[in-house]
Write an enzyme that holds these catalytic residues in place. Structure first.
Site, PDB file in Angstrom:
ATOM      1  CE  LYS A  70       8.640 -15.894  24.334  1.00 19.82           C
ATOM      2  NZ  LYS A  70       9.764 -16.852  24.538  1.00 19.82           N
ATOM      3  CB  SER A 116      11.233 -20.133  26.387  1.00 19.10           C
ATOM      4  OG  SER A 116      11.700 -19.627  27.611  1.00 19.10           O
ATOM      5  CB  SER A 129       9.656 -17.042  28.511  1.00 24.50           C
ATOM      6  OG  SER A 129      10.210 -17.292  27.223  1.00 24.50           O
TER       7      SER A 129
END
Lengths: 482, 482
Positions: free
Chosen positions: B76, B175, B151
């Protein structure tokens, strides 16, 4: 003019004498090319995290103990949020709250002119981090040096309402506080380099009035003298403003050292909302009694009690005591010498004359000098026992500084022992009297001050080695018999 | 080859059936064929990955490989990678290249994993759909008209689409687990403090936790083992060993006590999702799991509490993005103007909204009503969960109230988006380990099952999840990509 009472609150920031910064391992050394003592952590790069410096925490706890504070057995760090270019993270890690700072509710004692002490309350002693420094470049641009960013900073705030009521007390408070920090070894106390910073807040009120007046905060005070002058100036200025029927405004003012006056930096219209909240990156500091008591027991003797001891045990007066106490190293040297069995008064005299002069001239700290407490003690003993004159003492001192030999050895090797042998002295005196019959005649004629001339001649004849007291006695006898 | 799990790849690499370079190249081929459609990556580092694969091969050849040597992984884009752009999907970090590696990245590198690139996310991890990225949309491999969740949507979609067997995400309110659920894979959030946050660009520091994405529990556990353990650079990191996989396969479901909180099966959960989860519960009951219905009323306060604490922390964490030290700067006249313009232009709508909420919650006069109250609820919730864990080992719930939703469908309904975290938030507020694994399909879309354990019970949680995965053999599948 009516009578006004000043109230002075003291906010002192001391950079801690740790090796590394508060939350990273960068060096805290003063100076250096801008931004060379930085890393991703103290530059606040995204994703970095703080890890507290244990040594810094311990220094603050020790200081709080020395300042008679209550120790917070559980203490947390807060974030103080505001935007400023010298603040890398957009917040400063600090400590908030009345009973959360590492130390709170203490006091400091300052010596008063009548020989007593005055107690000044300490509201809080807490740990935070320093910010960077804005630099205005010759190009007209601004730069930022983050070398200081993240240096551990201890804030010491005096009690409110303030106990300090005049400029001299303000200075004395700071002198005393600085001494304590130096004795604890937690700060180098260099006001000119900014490692010790003092920002007093000052208000005056009409004598008899209960409510404190509006306060101003004074910055840029780089010496004790500035603190005293600045606070004095500000109290007079405020009194004059009130006298004119005007109002004192809540301002931050700077001190202009050249002009010796304060100037307006900014008016504080509203209190900033710093949105303090517990720093989620830092877990609470929790102490146990054994740890705190251990630190309490390990505290060194503090300057005020030292000075009282010097007066009582060593027979020094307050001024003489403080000559040593201003420099912990100097007083340590003195005490070591006294412990070796010397006469405290003579050792003091020896240290403040030739030795102090020598250290001053060379800039060498006492601990790096070849001269040790043992040297000083031996020198005073040789003098006291009459083995050398004070004039010879100076030569011995020079030799001692040069190669570190002990005084007795120097004297022995130079053969320059004081002549205290009566027959030897008598023969020198007789020789001098023989070569100066006119002087003898003058003495007989009542001009007794000619004796001084004769002593000088005898000393010269003996190459300065004659025992001066014996010379006085023997010469007197010789003149009377002549 | 891209269908293989990390554990299978490891075996084939060890037996020299494939080379690390072939593995990396196969995954890049698949990415190059399909990512234009999915938009998982913000930055691909093919050069770095192939070089690292070559190094990995040397280690394999020398017999010095770990479980992850030569295994591809995606990160990420809120984890700092030295020399590789790290943007948090925000304009304010466009072009920012960190000078250091996050601890998890350093661990992956030392394990010899092949890092393929950086994946898309909601800007600063604030969102549940990955639609808040300032750069691009990411699409769900199961239906490209739908969101992958967020996310960490980029990493979840990439692992689901077989661009890599492993990925890392960060989980502040769900997330990792929510996008894992929406993409039909495994997502695991370890106990807060077991995985270093150093180098993870902070959103809500007391909630953020890095964790693995994988297509099965074994892979997730292997990755967890590689990235966890005490980190001296993170003061909130626990002094515990890495999560061990030693007993992963030694568990049994017989007699296992699992709690079902009625609040997690309320009207807030989409009936289709509830039905799939209930079928899984029946299957597990047949394996001997003893289910117990419980009530944890504070769960209903979770979203509200979270949306005070997380933004409060974020408002301070994001204060460092001022355009002064790194990232783009929008010029203006004077410091405040530069900062305002930079933040005004650099941050997206959702980020600005959360900064404002957080700033408000920490402001004088509101702090007690919001921040303090939220912390009290958080403490209450922790107490409730602790009690629940006295007689149940695991709490089981749906991971997400819905299956993957259409892109844009919820953009104008911020509350609906925030409610998607309803089931996942409690584990963040309580610091508990929590894992999501696929348990079936509703409307042809994956449905995640969430298992949560008491803090520090990560090994046990994964062991149980491994058994659950075995007990639901037909629960997963491959997305309809070629």
């Amino acid at each position: 003019m009516q009578s006004y009472i000043p109230s002075i609150g003291m906010e002192v920031h001391a950079e801690l004498a740790t090796r590394s910064k508060m939350f990273c391992r960068c060096s805290v050394a003063f100076g250096g090319q801008p931004n060379t003592r930085t890393c991703p952590i103290c530059l606040g790069l995204p994703g970095t995290l703080p890890v507290p410096n244990r040594a810094a925490v311990e220094m603050v706890v020790r200081t709080a103990l020395a300042l008679n504070c209550t120790i917070a057995m559980r203490s947390i760090f807060h974030r103080k949020n505001y935007f400023y270019p010298d603040l890398p993270k957009g917040y400063q890690v600090s400590q908030y709250g009345d009973t959360n700072p590492l130390g709170y509710g203490g006091y400091i004692e300052i010596p008063t002119s009548d020989g007593g002490v005055k107690r000044v309350g300490i509201r809080r002693v807490h740990l935070e981090e320093d910010t960077g420094k804005l630099m205005h470049l010759p190009t007209g641009e601004s730069g930022i040096d983050y070398n200081r960013a993240g240096v551990p900073l201890m804030e010491i705030v005096s009690e409110f309402p303030p106990d300090i009521q005049n400029a001299e007390e303000a200075k004395d408070y700071l002198v005393q506080l600085r001494q304590i920090l130096l004795y604890l070894g937690v700060c180098d106390g260099k006001m000119e380099e900014g490692s010790l910073r003092c920002e007093p807040n000052i208000s005056v009120r009409l004598k008899g009035a209960e409510k404190l007046g509006t306060k101003t905060e004074l910055k840029n005070l780089n010496s004790f003298k500035s603190v005293q002058l600045g606070v004095g100036y500000e109290t007079s200025r405020q009194a004059a403003v009130l006298e004119k029927g005007e109002k004192v405004l809540q301002e931050t003012r700077g001190w202009n050292e050249q002009k010796e006056e304060s100037y307006l930096m900014r008016i504080k219209e509203t209190e900033n909302d710093y949105r303090y909240f517990p720093d989620p990156d830092l877990i609470p500091m929790v102490f146990d009694d054994a740890y705190i008591e251990g630190l309490r027991k390990s505290l060194p003797e503090l300057p005020l009690s030292k000075s009282q001891r010097y007066e009582k045990d060593y027979g020094l007066d307050r001024k003489e005591s403080w000559e040593f106490l201003v420099d912990p190293e100097w007083s340590r040297f003195y005490e070591e010498a006294v412990k070796l069995g010397g006469d405290p008064r003579l050792i003091r005299n020896e240290m403040v004359s030739e030795f102090a002069k020598h250290l001053n001239e060379t800039g060498i700290p006492a601990r790096e000098s070849r001269v040790t407490p043992a040297h000083i003690v031996e020198l005073t003993k040789l003098k006291k026992e009459g083995q050398i004159t004070s004039k010879m003492g100076k030569d011995v001192f020079v030799a001692m500084v040069k190669d570190g030999r002990m005084p007795a050895q120097i004297v022995k090797e130079s053969g320059a022992v004081q002549i205290s042998d009566e027959s030897q002295l008598t023969s020198i005196i007789e020789e001098v009297l023989k070569t100066h019959p006119d002087a003898v005649a003058k003495y007989k004629g009542g001009q007794v001050n000619v004796k001084g001339f004769l002593v000088g001649q005898i000393m010269r004849q003996s190459k300065g080695q004659a025992n001066p007291e014996m010379v006085q006695d023997l010469l007197q006898k010789a003149l009377e018999q002549a | 080859m891209t269908q293989l799990s990390a554990a299978e790849l490891n075996r084939k690499l060890a037996s020299k059936e494939v080379s690390a370079l072939e593995v990396a190249q196969a995954h890049f081929e698949r990415i190059e064929a399909h990512d234009a459609k999915l938009g998982c990556f913000l930055h691909l580092d093919k050069e770095g990955a192939l070089a690292s694969a070559n190094e990995a091969q040397k280690r394999l050849d020398a017999g010095e490989a770990t479980a992850l040597t030569g295994v591809p992984i995606v990160l990420k884009d809120n984890m700092s990678t030295i020399g590789v752009p790290t943007t948090c999907a925000s304009k304010i970090l466009e072009g920012y290249i960190p000078p250091f590696d996050a601890t998890v990245v350093a661990k992956l590198k030392s394990a010899g994993a092949t890092i393929l690139g950086k994946t898309n996310l909601d800007e600063f991890a604030m969102g549940t759909s990955t639609e808040n990225s300032a750069y691009q949309l990411t699409r769900n491999p199961w239906d490209t008209d739908r969101s992958p969740g967020g996310s960490s949507g980029g990493s979840a979609a990439a692992v689901s689409a077989e661009f890599a067997p492993l990925g890392l995400g960060s989980d502040t309110g769900g997330s990792i687990r929510q996008p894992a659920s929406l993409c039909g894979i495994v997502g695991f959030k370890p106990t807060y403090g077991r995985c270093s946050r150093y180098g993870l660009i902070a959103f809500g520091s007391s909630l953020d936790q890095i964790g693995p994405f994988a297509r099965n529990i074994e892979d997730a556990a292997l990755l967890a083992e590689a990235i966890t353990g005490h980190d001296p650079l993170d003061g909130t990191s626990m002094k515990t060993e890495p999560i061990s996989t030693r007993d992963l396969k030694n568990g049994s479901l017989k007699g296992l006590k699992i709690g079902l909180a009625e609040e997690m099966f309320s009207e807030a959960i989409n009936p289709g999702v509830r039905e799939v989860v209930e079928r899984a519960i029946e299957a597990l009951a047949k394996e001997g799991v003893e289910f117990k219905k419980i009530t944890l009323p504070s769960i209903e306060l979770g979203v509200t509490t979270y949306y005070i604490i997380a933004p409060a922390e974020a408002s301070s964490n994001l204060a460092r993005f001022d355009g002064i030290r790194y990232g783009p700067r929008w010029e203006g006249s004077g410091h405040i103007d530069v900062v305002s313009k930079t933040r005004g232009q650099g941050f997206g709508h959702e980020v600005k909204g959360r900064i404002m909420i957080g700033t408000y919650a920490l402001s004088a006069g509101y702090y007690d009503a919001y921040y303090t109250k939220a912390q009290q609820v958080r403490a209450l919730m922790i107490r409730e969960f602790n009690e629940a864990f006295q007689d149940t080992e695991i709490l089981l719930a749906p991971t997400s109230p819905t299956v993957a939703f259409k892109l844009g469908e919820l953009s104008n309904d911020p509350m609906a988006l925030k409610l998607l975290d309803y089931c996942t938030i409690p584990a963040n507020l309580g610091g508990m380990p929590s894992v999501s694994l696929n348990c079936g399909f509703s409307e042809g879309l994956p449905v995640g099952l969430q298992l949560t354990a008491a803090p520090l019970r990560d090994e046990r949680l994964l062991q149980i999840a491994y058994s659950v995965e075995r007990a639901l053999p037909n629960a997963t599948g491959r997305p309809p990509l070629p």
